[in-house]
Scaffold this active site. Structure first.
Site, PDB file in Angstrom:
ATOM      1  N   ARG A  64       1.001  -1.348  -0.070  1.00 30.48           N
ATOM      2  CA  ARG A  64      -0.099  -0.045   0.001  1.00 30.48           C
ATOM      3  C   ARG A  64       1.027   1.119   0.006  1.00 30.48           C
ATOM      4  O   ARG A  64       0.444   2.114  -0.637  1.00 30.48           O
ATOM      5  CB  ARG A  64      -1.164  -0.166   1.123  1.00 30.48           C
ATOM      6  CG  ARG A  64      -1.872   1.141   1.124  1.00 30.48           C
ATOM      7  CD  ARG A  64      -3.170   0.833   2.106  1.00 30.48           C
ATOM      8  NE  ARG A  64      -4.196   1.633   2.080  1.00 30.48           N
ATOM      9  CZ  ARG A  64      -4.480   2.512   3.124  1.00 30.48           C
ATOM     10  NH1 ARG A  64      -3.708   2.557   4.069  1.00 30.48           N
ATOM     11  NH2 ARG A  64      -5.599   3.606   2.693  1.00 30.48           N
ATOM     12  N   HIS A  68       0.697   3.956  -2.971  1.00 23.81           N
ATOM     13  CA  HIS A  68       0.243   5.353  -2.593  1.00 23.81           C
ATOM     14  C   HIS A  68       1.349   6.242  -2.983  1.00 23.81           C
ATOM     15  O   HIS A  68       1.253   7.449  -3.470  1.00 23.81           O
ATOM     16  CB  HIS A  68       0.018   5.560  -1.116  1.00 23.81           C
ATOM     17  CG  HIS A  68      -1.494   4.898  -0.853  1.00 23.81           C
ATOM     18  ND1 HIS A  68      -2.461   5.744   0.042  1.00 23.81           N
ATOM     19  CD2 HIS A  68      -2.116   3.717  -1.190  1.00 23.81           C
ATOM     20  CE1 HIS A  68      -3.482   5.039   0.144  1.00 23.81           C
ATOM     21  NE2 HIS A  68      -3.332   4.067  -0.629  1.00 23.81           N
ATOM     22  N   GLY A  74       4.530  10.230  -8.051  1.00 21.57           N
ATOM     23  CA  GLY A  74       5.568   9.594  -8.963  1.00 21.57           C
ATOM     24  C   GLY A  74       6.493   8.702  -7.646  1.00 21.57           C
ATOM     25  O   GLY A  74       6.398   9.088  -6.571  1.00 21.57           O
ATOM     26  N   ASN A  93      -4.146   8.844   3.133  1.00 19.74           N
ATOM     27  CA  ASN A  93      -2.665   8.344   3.556  1.00 19.74           C
ATOM     28  C   ASN A  93      -2.746   8.166   4.997  1.00 19.74           C
ATOM     29  O   ASN A  93      -1.531   7.650   5.681  1.00 19.74           O
ATOM     30  CB  ASN A  93      -1.440   9.297   3.069  1.00 19.74           C
ATOM     31  CG  ASN A  93      -1.102   9.097   1.622  1.00 19.74           C
ATOM     32  OD1 ASN A  93      -1.597   8.217   1.044  1.00 19.74           O
ATOM     33  ND2 ASN A  93      -0.660  10.167   1.209  1.00 19.74           N
ATOM     34  N   HIS A 191      -4.696  -6.691  -3.422  1.00 22.55           N
ATOM     35  CA  HIS A 191      -5.655  -6.877  -2.429  1.00 22.55           C
ATOM     36  C   HIS A 191      -6.023  -8.146  -2.312  1.00 22.55           C
ATOM     37  O   HIS A 191      -6.882  -8.705  -1.392  1.00 22.55           O
ATOM     38  CB  HIS A 191      -7.137  -6.358  -2.927  1.00 22.55           C
ATOM     39  CG  HIS A 191      -7.047  -4.867  -2.903  1.00 22.55           C
ATOM     40  ND1 HIS A 191      -8.243  -4.259  -3.309  1.00 22.55           N
ATOM     41  CD2 HIS A 191      -6.216  -3.883  -2.588  1.00 22.55           C
ATOM     42  CE1 HIS A 191      -7.996  -2.908  -3.269  1.00 22.55           C
ATOM     43  NE2 HIS A 191      -6.707  -2.684  -2.673  1.00 22.55           N
TER      44      HIS A 191
END
Length: 328
Positions: A64, A68, A74, A93, A191
């Site tokens: 994750r 993110h 980037g 976040n 996931h």
């Protein structure tokens, strides 16, 4: 962590994306640190292996974090920077974690190669190693390095796909980052491990689109099972994203089989299996044995998004603060 039997071959899948340690992938290449820090991958792997043996949840956490960081601005480790209005503080976040592991890896690397290896490369390498561990050693993709760290981190710039977005809108966000439909379906296949807070699916269980009823696209048996885990007042409770209990901690193709059986947790996950834009890809991944290799390819492609160079970026000695005094 117990690993289930799989139809995937027990042989380790080595993703041979490159035939030479000096072949490039965009501005990145394998062997980038071959002269300046030749043992960096061994250092990272050992720290990650030790940490994973104590806490297997690090695998979905780092997946994750990697996504993110790369998807918003980037792959520049700008998500790691502390600050009152840094990317860390953006609502999507707030539940991101894994920072302590990156700090530990960075400390170990700095002891051997001071000021040489970027935090953004450490994220990419650590994530790769955790995917390998969480797959039971069935896959290991080669990840090129040569990223530089960003000097700017602003919550206002964070833009990530949401769990309630349509497939077409999600595809557009990925395409804006040079990631195609197949890349999107593969990356959302992350996931296959990890959890979601009940708050993300309460509407699907109790009041889908203000109907006062559950989401009709969700398996009715699963709805009743999840209501027991996620009462209407759920706040901190979490549920597995892969509802196959024997596979919820393993990187494999089970996620796609679950969403094809209407057992997707997040609405966007379930839509992947039914939307004409993505359903064929999902079916192919659910029925085939090549998810691990293709997932590795998508992870490498994600890792090339928005990469900085030595002019636009820097090499931080601390991943939480900039070396450049003009950093914001």
């Amino acid at each position: 962590m117990a690993m289930k039997n799989s139809t995937i071959s027990a042989l380790i899948v080595i993703l041979a994306l490159f035939s030479s340690s000096h072949v490039s992938y965009g501005e990145l290449r394998l062997g980038f640190y071959s002269k300046t820090c030749p043992n960096v991958e061994q250092i990272v792997s050992q720290v990650v292996k030790d940490a994973f043996s104590k806490n297997s949840t690090l695998a979905p956490l780092m997946l994750r974090l990697y996504f993110h960081d790369c998807f918003s601005n980037g792959c520049d480790a700008s998500l790691l920077l502390d600050g009152s209005a840094s990317e860390k503080t953006a609502p999507p976040n707030l539940s991101v974690d894994g920072y302590a592991l990156i700090d530990t890896v960075k400390t170990a690397v700095e002891k051997n190669c001071t000021g040489v290896v970027s935090c953004s490369d450490i994220i990419a390498l650590a994530t790769r190693d955790l995917v390998t561990l969480a797959s039971g050693g069935k896959t290991r993709y080669e990840i090129p390095t040569g990223r530089f760290d960003g000097k700017v981190s602003s919550a206002a710039t964070v833009k990530l796909p949401g769990p309630k977005m349509s497939v077409s809108d999600t595809i557009k966000m990925f395409e804006d980052r040079n990631l195609n439909v197949t890349d999107m379906v593969l990356l959302l296949g992350g996931h296959t491990i990890g959890v979601a807070h009940c708050s993300f699916i309460l509407d699907r269980l109790y009041n889908f689109k203000n109907t006062g009823k559950p989401d009709p696209s969700m398996n009715t048996t699963l709805v009743e099972e999840l209501k027991k885990q996620c009462p209407k007042d759920s706040v901190e409770q979490v549920i597995n994203l892969d509802q196959d209990a024997s596979s919820s901690n393993i990187v494999d193709a089970s996620f796609y089989k679950q969403i094809r059986s209407r057992r997707g947790i997040l609405h966007i996950d379930q839509l992947l299996a039914t939307d004409p834009l993505t359903s064929d890809v999902v079916m192919n991944l659910a029925n085939g044995n090549d998810f691990l290799a293709r997932f590795g390819q998508a992870m490498v492609k994600l890792g090339s998004v928005g990469v900085l160079d030595k002019v636009t970026g820097e090499i931080r000695t601390s991943c939480r603060s900039c070396k450049n005094p003009l950093c914001t």
